[in-house]
Structures are given as C-alpha cells and as structure tokens.
Design a protein around this motif. Structure first.
Motif, PDB file in Angstrom:
ATOM      1  N   GLN A 156       2.481   4.874   2.736  1.00  0.00           N
ATOM      2  CA  GLN A 156       1.910   5.312   1.464  1.00  0.00           C
ATOM      3  C   GLN A 156       2.937   5.259   0.340  1.00  0.00           C
ATOM      4  N   SER A 212      -1.269   9.489  -2.447  1.00  0.00           N
ATOM      5  CA  SER A 212      -1.158   8.067  -2.738  1.00  0.00           C
ATOM      6  C   SER A 212      -2.076   7.642  -3.878  1.00  0.00           C
ATOM      7  N   VAL A 218      -2.381  12.517   4.341  1.00  0.00           N
ATOM      8  CA  VAL A 218      -2.359  11.888   3.017  1.00  0.00           C
ATOM      9  C   VAL A 218      -2.169  12.919   1.910  1.00  0.00           C
ATOM     10  N   CYS A 263       3.187   1.721  -0.821  1.00  0.00           N
ATOM     11  CA  CYS A 263       2.038   1.344  -1.662  1.00  0.00           C
ATOM     12  C   CYS A 263       2.201   1.758  -3.114  1.00  0.00           C
TER      13      CYS A 263
END
Length: 217
Positions: free
Chosen positions: A71, A163, A89, A74
C-alpha cells in the motif's frame, strides 16, 4: 503479466509456493531489505520497489506486513491491480495488542532474544504466526535480523495510513485469522476456515480467486 510479491514479516517468496496461477502469470519477488538507521516506512517502500519495471503493466501482491508495504508503494507507483492477503488497510483494523504496542512503544525495550529465539517467539508477540500443524514453518522465515524485526514491529504498530490507490483491489482475509482478527476487517472477501497462514493451508481457493481477478478485463 508480472505480479510483484511482498511476503509476510521476515518471510520470502516460498510463502506463495503453493499457489497455482495461470501460465501467463510470473511471480517476481520483492525481497525484504535491511532497514537503514531511522528509515521511514515511506523511504523503505521506495527501496523495496526499485526492481519494479513501472513502464509495463504490473500487479502488486502483498501478504500480511507485505500488504502494508504494498500500500505504501501504491502511493508513488500505480499498479494495474492490487492484491492484499491477510493484512490491514486502516488503523481501526489492528488488534488491541498492536494498539497497545503503539502507545507504549514497547518495541524499544524488547531484548534481542525476543526476535531471534523461536521458543521465545512462540510465547510472545509472534506466537500467533506459528501453527503446530506446520512444523516446517520456520523455513519460510529467512529475514530475521534484530534490526529488521525491531524496525518492522515498530512500523506495524505505528502504521495508520489509508491508501489512496483507486485501481482494482482484491482483498482476501481468513475467517479465522487471529493476527488481524476478521471481526475488525471491513470490505474484504473472507476465505472460510482461513487462518493468517491460509496461503499455505487454503492455497487452492486463494489461487482460484487470484486467477479470476487477474484475468478480469
């Protein structure tokens, strides 16, 4: 299509060895690196991502702590798709003992033996990663230096970023995961009877989900 993989804490690409993926899929390991002194997780993720050929479409797959690093990657690279397995997350998905670790900064006081002695590990922070039905589990854990493990524990307990990745995500989580308890996990596809080690125990089911996801247009 290349899938760049990041394994769980201290593990290597053998974590994915039981997956049976489509023949046009190539798994490429992003191996754990030794952290630099006082290195942030953001800077560490950039070093981890160095082998990625971002000029071509690629998929990123992270397992457990590797999912957190994925993450982070990204945030500056844009994979075509993202696969998250047995990870979190958001801060709210952490178990209470990790929240406690963040508040107390317990990682600062843990002795070297905590990170290197399997008998100690089996009764402390990482005891939930070990399963008596998998006696050869230790062969998956190849990166176990004191500095790496201490840095990792600190960053797992401190991580709270959500994220910003807007692409397609496949998120798989075990219904019996006790490292990141399923009751705290939101918006994931749950694998029945899956534990935190479901990559080793439920590989056939996980393989099907990944293959379907990868081949989707």
């Amino acid at each position: 299509m290349k899938i760049y993989t990041i394994s769980g804490l201290g593990a290597d690409i053998k974590s994915f060895e039981f997956l049976e993926l489509n023949p046009d899929v190539e798994l490429v390991e992003l191996p754990w690196l030794e952290p630099l002194k006082s290195e942030s997780i953001e800077d560490y993720a950039r070093r981890m991502a160095a082998p990625i050929d971002a000029k071509k479409d690629f998929i990123l797959m992270g397992y457990s702590f590797g999912g957190i690093i994925a993450q982070e990657i990204c945030e500056f690279l844009k994979p075509k798709k993202l696969i998250l397995i047995s990870t979190i997350v958001h801060e709210n998905e952490k178990p209470n003992f990790m929240r406690w670790g963040r508040k107390t900064k317990a990682h600062r006081w843990l002795p070297y033996s905590f990170f290197t002695n399997h008998k100690v590990l089996s009764y402390t922070f990482f005891r939930k990663l070990y399963d008596p039905h998998l006696p050869q589990l230790s062969r998956y854990f190849t990166h176990t230096s004191h500095s790496y493990l201490k840095w990792s524990v600190k960053n797992i307990t401190r991580w709270e970023k959500k994220s910003t990745f807007e692409g397609e995500i496949l998120r798989l989580h075990g219904s019996r995961d006790i490292v990141f308890p399923s009751k705290k996990i939101k918006k994931a596809q749950f694998i029945p009877k899956g534990t935190h080690l479901m990559l080793l125990q439920r590989a056939k089911k996980i393989s099907k989900e990944i293959n379907d996801f990868v081949t989707e247009k």
